[in-house]
Design an enzyme around this catalytic site. Structure first.
Site, PDB file in Angstrom:
ATOM      1  N   HIS B 123       1.223  -7.822   6.039  1.00 26.94           N
ATOM      2  CA  HIS B 123       1.205  -7.382   7.442  1.00 26.94           C
ATOM      3  C   HIS B 123       0.017  -8.094   8.105  1.00 26.94           C
ATOM      4  O   HIS B 123      -0.962  -8.415   7.438  1.00 26.94           O
ATOM      5  CB  HIS B 123       0.993  -5.870   7.429  1.00 26.94           C
ATOM      6  CG  HIS B 123       1.112  -5.187   8.755  1.00 26.94           C
ATOM      7  ND1 HIS B 123       0.107  -5.211   9.690  1.00 26.94           N
ATOM      8  CD2 HIS B 123       2.114  -4.436   9.294  1.00 26.94           C
ATOM      9  CE1 HIS B 123       0.487  -4.503  10.751  1.00 26.94           C
ATOM     10  NE2 HIS B 123       1.697  -4.026  10.537  1.00 26.94           N
ATOM     11  N   ASP B 200      -3.559  -3.277   0.112  1.00 24.72           N
ATOM     12  CA  ASP B 200      -3.101  -2.629   1.342  1.00 24.72           C
ATOM     13  C   ASP B 200      -2.017  -1.629   0.933  1.00 24.72           C
ATOM     14  O   ASP B 200      -0.886  -2.023   0.634  1.00 24.72           O
ATOM     15  CB  ASP B 200      -2.557  -3.697   2.305  1.00 24.72           C
ATOM     16  CG  ASP B 200      -1.876  -3.085   3.527  1.00 24.72           C
ATOM     17  OD1 ASP B 200      -1.890  -1.835   3.658  1.00 24.72           O
ATOM     18  OD2 ASP B 200      -1.334  -3.849   4.341  1.00 24.72           O
ATOM     19  N   GLN B 203       1.956   0.945   3.255  1.00 25.36           N
ATOM     20  CA  GLN B 203       3.393   1.150   3.159  1.00 25.36           C
ATOM     21  C   GLN B 203       3.784   1.911   1.902  1.00 25.36           C
ATOM     22  O   GLN B 203       4.765   2.645   1.890  1.00 25.36           O
ATOM     23  CB  GLN B 203       4.092  -0.224   3.198  1.00 25.36           C
ATOM     24  CG  GLN B 203       5.469  -0.184   3.762  1.00 25.36           C
ATOM     25  CD  GLN B 203       5.482   0.421   5.155  1.00 25.36           C
ATOM     26  OE1 GLN B 203       4.803  -0.036   6.054  1.00 25.36           O
ATOM     27  NE2 GLN B 203       6.233   1.481   5.340  1.00 25.36           N
ATOM     28  N   LYS B 226       1.569   7.370   8.614  1.00 29.20           N
ATOM     29  CA  LYS B 226       2.838   6.979   7.988  1.00 29.20           C
ATOM     30  C   LYS B 226       3.256   7.985   6.924  1.00 29.20           C
ATOM     31  O   LYS B 226       4.309   7.848   6.311  1.00 29.20           O
ATOM     32  CB  LYS B 226       2.703   5.594   7.359  1.00 29.20           C
ATOM     33  CG  LYS B 226       2.591   4.447   8.367  1.00 29.20           C
ATOM     34  CD  LYS B 226       2.700   3.107   7.658  1.00 29.20           C
ATOM     35  CE  LYS B 226       2.030   1.984   8.386  1.00 29.20           C
ATOM     36  NZ  LYS B 226       2.772   1.505   9.556  1.00 29.20           N
ATOM     37  N   CYS B 366       5.056  -7.325  12.690  1.00 30.66           N
ATOM     38  CA  CYS B 366       3.658  -7.736  12.466  1.00 30.66           C
ATOM     39  C   CYS B 366       3.542  -8.507  11.163  1.00 30.66           C
ATOM     40  O   CYS B 366       2.576  -8.337  10.403  1.00 30.66           O
ATOM     41  CB  CYS B 366       2.706  -6.541  12.462  1.00 30.66           C
ATOM     42  SG  CYS B 366       2.581  -5.748  14.053  1.00 30.66           S
TER      43      CYS B 366
END
Lengths: 157, 409
Positions: B123, B200, B203, B226, B366
Site C-alpha cells: 500500500h 504492515d 490488512q 479496519k 492506494c
C-alpha cells in the site's frame, strides 16, 4: 424506517449512462495521437488513476486537428470524445469560454468573480448528455478531466 | 462451526440502512469496517461518564480515563500474543505508525548506500514513507515482484535480499488483491541476513490470528478502524531493543521525563512515543472492538471469510466478461476479491452496483505500483467481514450481471 426521496435505481443510471455517452464510449471519435502536434499534454486524475493525453494541431490560432488517448471510465472517455468534436475548428478564445461554460454546468468556476456565459443547447450538442453526471458528484471530475487537460495546454496561448 | 451472521448483523446498526431503496450490502471492509453497537456506545459512554485527560490528574475521573486507555493496551498485548505491553504505541493510524518507524528508527539507523527491500504488494502507506527516507538519505529501494499466481515471487525476493538490505518492509496481506504473504519465511530469511523486518499488518490483523511472539518481526503496524474500532487510532508494536535506542518521533507533553532549558530527557516506554493528549475516547472504545473479535475468535473470523471467498470465487466463474486477480485460492488470500470487467471501467461497475445498494471499492487501492505490475489502471474489489453472507455474494454477482445490460454489451 423508510428513507426519503429514493430515486428509481434504473432511472438515475439512465441519466448517467445516456445512449449518446455509451455511443461515444464504444466508438470514440478522434482517438489516438497526432504525429508532430503543435501542442500536447497529459491530464491525470490521481484519485482514480484515469488519464487522458491530448495532441492537437493549431493553425491560425484555431484547432485544426485534435486526438485523445488514454484510459478511464465511460464518463471520462466519452467526455474526451465529445470534447474533441466540440473544439475542432474553434479558436483558442472560443475554446476557453466553452470550457468555462462546460465546467459551470457542474458548478465549477475557476474564478468565482468572473461571470460565465451559460451554454445554449446548440453549443452543447452531445455535451448536453453529460449533464446527468451532476447527480453523481464523485464522477464530475471524470467528466471535466479532458477539459482541464485542454485548458491547461492552451493556457498561455 | 460457522459464524451466526444473523446474530452478528443485529449488532451493527448501519446494516439496517437502505441505499437507493435497497438494503445496504457493505463489501468495502478492506477500506474500513463497520462498527458494532458496543463500540459506538463505548465512545459515547466515555464522553458521558469518564472524560478527563490521562496520566497526570490525581482525581477519580482522570484515573478512570487513564485506566480505560491503558486497558486497551493490555488487551491488545493479549490479542496479539505480544511479549509485554509497554512496547505497544498508540498512533493515529497504521500510516502514522509506519512513518514513526521511518523517522525515529530509519533516520537514525539507515545510512547512504543501505537498501530497503519492499514488495510489489505494498500500500502507498508502506511505500511512500520509505521513498521519502530513501530520497533524504541516499538509500536504495528494491521491490520484490509477484509471480503469475499473484503471490510473492520468493525466489526473486531471496535474490534481492543482499547484505546491503538493512530493512525489509512488507505487508502481511495485500489490500488490493488479498494475497497473504509468507511472513514466516520472509522474517527468517531477513533475520539470517541481519535485516530488520517491519510488517504492515493493517490488512491482516482484522482478518486472521496474529501471534507476535511466533512471528518475531521487529515492527508491526495496524489500524483500529479496519477491525471494528473507531477511526483515528493506529498501533505500532516494536521490539523493546529498537524502541529504547530510537529517537522520539514527536516532541511535546507526555513524552518527557524532565525538561530544563539545557536538557530534556525522554519518558519511559510507551510514553516516549505518545506526545501530547492522545485520542483517549477512541482508544478506550477500541477495547470494545477487541473484545468483540476475541469473543468470536480470530480463527472463526478467518474461517468465515474463507467460506465466503470459496463461494464468491465459485460464483465469479459464471461471469464470462470478468477477470479475477489474486491467488484465487482461499488458503493463500484473505476475504478480498479484485476483479475487472473486460470492457467496462471499474468506476462504472462500482456506480452500477451502488444502484443496487452494494458498496465495493474501485480504483487503484492506494497501490499504484501493484496496478502497474498488473497492467491495469484500476480494479474493482469486494472485501468481506464477519457480517457478510453468501446471499450478499449472490447480490454482488447479480449486480455484476447487470453491467452488460446497462452498457448494451
Amino acid at each position: 424506517m423508510e428513507p426519503k426521496n429514493i430515486p428509481d435505481p434504473m432511472g438515475s443510471l439512465d441519466e448517467l449512462y445516456r445512449e449518446i455517452i455509451l455511443d461515444h464510449f464504444k466508438s470514440p471519435h478522434n482517438m489516438g495521437r497526432l504525429p508532430n502536434p503543435t501542442l500536447q499534454g497529459e491530464g491525470t486524475n490521481p484519485l482514480c488513476g484515469d488519464s487522458v493525453t491530448l495532441t492537437l494541431r493549431l493553425e491560425e490560432n484555431k484547432i485544426k486537428d485534435i486526438r485523445f488517448d488514454g484510459h478511464g471510465c465511460a464518463i471520462s472517455q466519452s467526455s474526451s470524445s465529445m470534447m474533441t468534436d466540440a473544439v475542432l475548428g474553434k479558436s483558442i478564445s472560443e475554446i476557453k469560454n466553452l470550457g468555462k461554460s462546460f465546467k459551470s454546468v457542474f458548478g465549477i468556476k475557476d474564478n468565482p468573480e468572473e461571470p460565465v456565459k451559460p451554454m445554449n443547447v446548440e453549443e452543447m450538442g452531445d455535451l448536453a448528455a453529460l449533464e446527468g453526471v451532476k447527480k453523481f458528484p464523485v464522477r464530475i471530475k471524470c467528466a471535466i478531466l479532458p477539459w482541464n487537460t485542454l485548458l491547461e495546454i492552451i493556457k498561455g496561448k | 462451526m460457522t459464524l451466526d451472521t444473523e446474530k452478528i448483523r443485529r449488532d451493527f446498526p448501519i446494516l439496517s440502512r437502505q441505499i437507493n431503496g435497497l438494503p445496504l450490502i457493505y463489501l468495502d471492509n478492506a477500506a474500513t469496517s463497520q462498527k458494532p453497537e458496543s463500540v459506538i456506545k463505548a465512545i459515547s459512554d466515555y464522553y458521558r461518564n469518564s472524560n478527563a485527560n490521562i496520566h497526570r490528574g490525581v482525581y477519580t475521573l482522570s484515573e478512570e480515563a487513564t485506566a480505560l486507555y491503558e486497558t486497551t493496551r493490555l488487551k491488545l498485548a493479549e490479542f496479539l500474543n505480544a511479549p509485554g505491553s509497554n512496547n505497544i504505541i498508540f498512533t493515529r493510524n497504521a500510516t502514522e505508525s509506519i512513518n514513526l518507524v521511518a523517522h525515529a528508527w530509519g533516520r537514525k539507523f539507515l545510512f547512504p548506500g543501505d537498501e530497503i527491500l519492499l514488495t510489489n504488494f505494498e500500500h502507498h502507506s508502506n511505500f511512500v514513507p520509505w521513498y521519502m527516507l530513501a530520497e533524504e538519505k541516499g538509500i536504495k529501494l528494491k521491490v520484490a515482484p509477484f509471480n503469475g499466481n499473484h503471490e510473492l515471487d520468493l525466489q526473486t525476493f531471496a535474490h534481492l535480499l543482499t547484505p546491503r538490505v538493512k530493512l525489509v518492509a512488507v505487508t502481511a496481506m495485500s489490500n488490493a488483491l488479498g494475497t497473504i504473504l509468507p511472513l514466516d519465511k520472509i522474517i527468517e530469511w531477513a533475520h539470517a541476513n541481519d535485516s530488520v523486518v517491519a510488517v504492515d499488518g493493517a490488512q491482516a490483523t482484522p482478518h486472521m490470528p496474529i501471534d507476535l511472539k511466533k512471528l518475531n518481526c521487529d515492527f508491526f503496524s495496524f489500524s483500529a478502524h479496519k477491525m471494528l474500532g473507531p477511526t483515528g487510532v493506529g498501533v505500532l508494536w516494536a521490539k523493546n531493543e529498537h524502541l529504547e535506542k530510537m529517537n522520539p518521533f514527536l516532541g511535546g507533553g507526555e513524552m518527557i521525563n524532565t525538561v530544563t532549558v539545557e536538557k530534556t530527557t525522554w519518558a519511559d516506554l510507551p510514553n516516549k512515543f505518545e506526545a501530547g493528549t492522545p485520542n483517549i475516547a477512541d482508544v478506550a472504545a477500541f477495547s470494545a472492538a477487541i473484545s468483540y473479535l476475541s469473543d468470536i475468535g480470530m480463527d472463526m473470523v478467518r474461517g468465515h471469510e474463507k467460506e465466503l471467498t470459496v463461494y464468491a470465487l465459485k460464483r465469479f466463474n459464471e461471469l464470462s466478461d470478468f477477470t479475477v486477480y489474486g491467488p484465487k485460492d482461499p488458503e493463500k488470500q484473505g476475504g478480498a476479491i479484485s476483479f475487472n470487467h473486460n470492457r467496462v471501467h471499474a468506476h462504472d461497475v462500482g456506480t452500477i452496483l451502488n444502484e443496487e445498494g452494494i458498496a465495493i471499492r474501485t480504483g487503484h487501492h492506494c497501490a499504484q505500483p501493484l496496478m502497474k505490475a498488473l497492467g491495469v489502471p484500476a480494479t474493482a474489489r469486494a472485501s468481506f467481514y464477519i457480517y457478510n453472507t453468501n446471499e450478499e455474494v449472490d447480490a454482488l454477482i447479480d449486480g455484476l450481471k447487470r453491467v452488460n445490460k446497462v452498457f448494451g454489451l
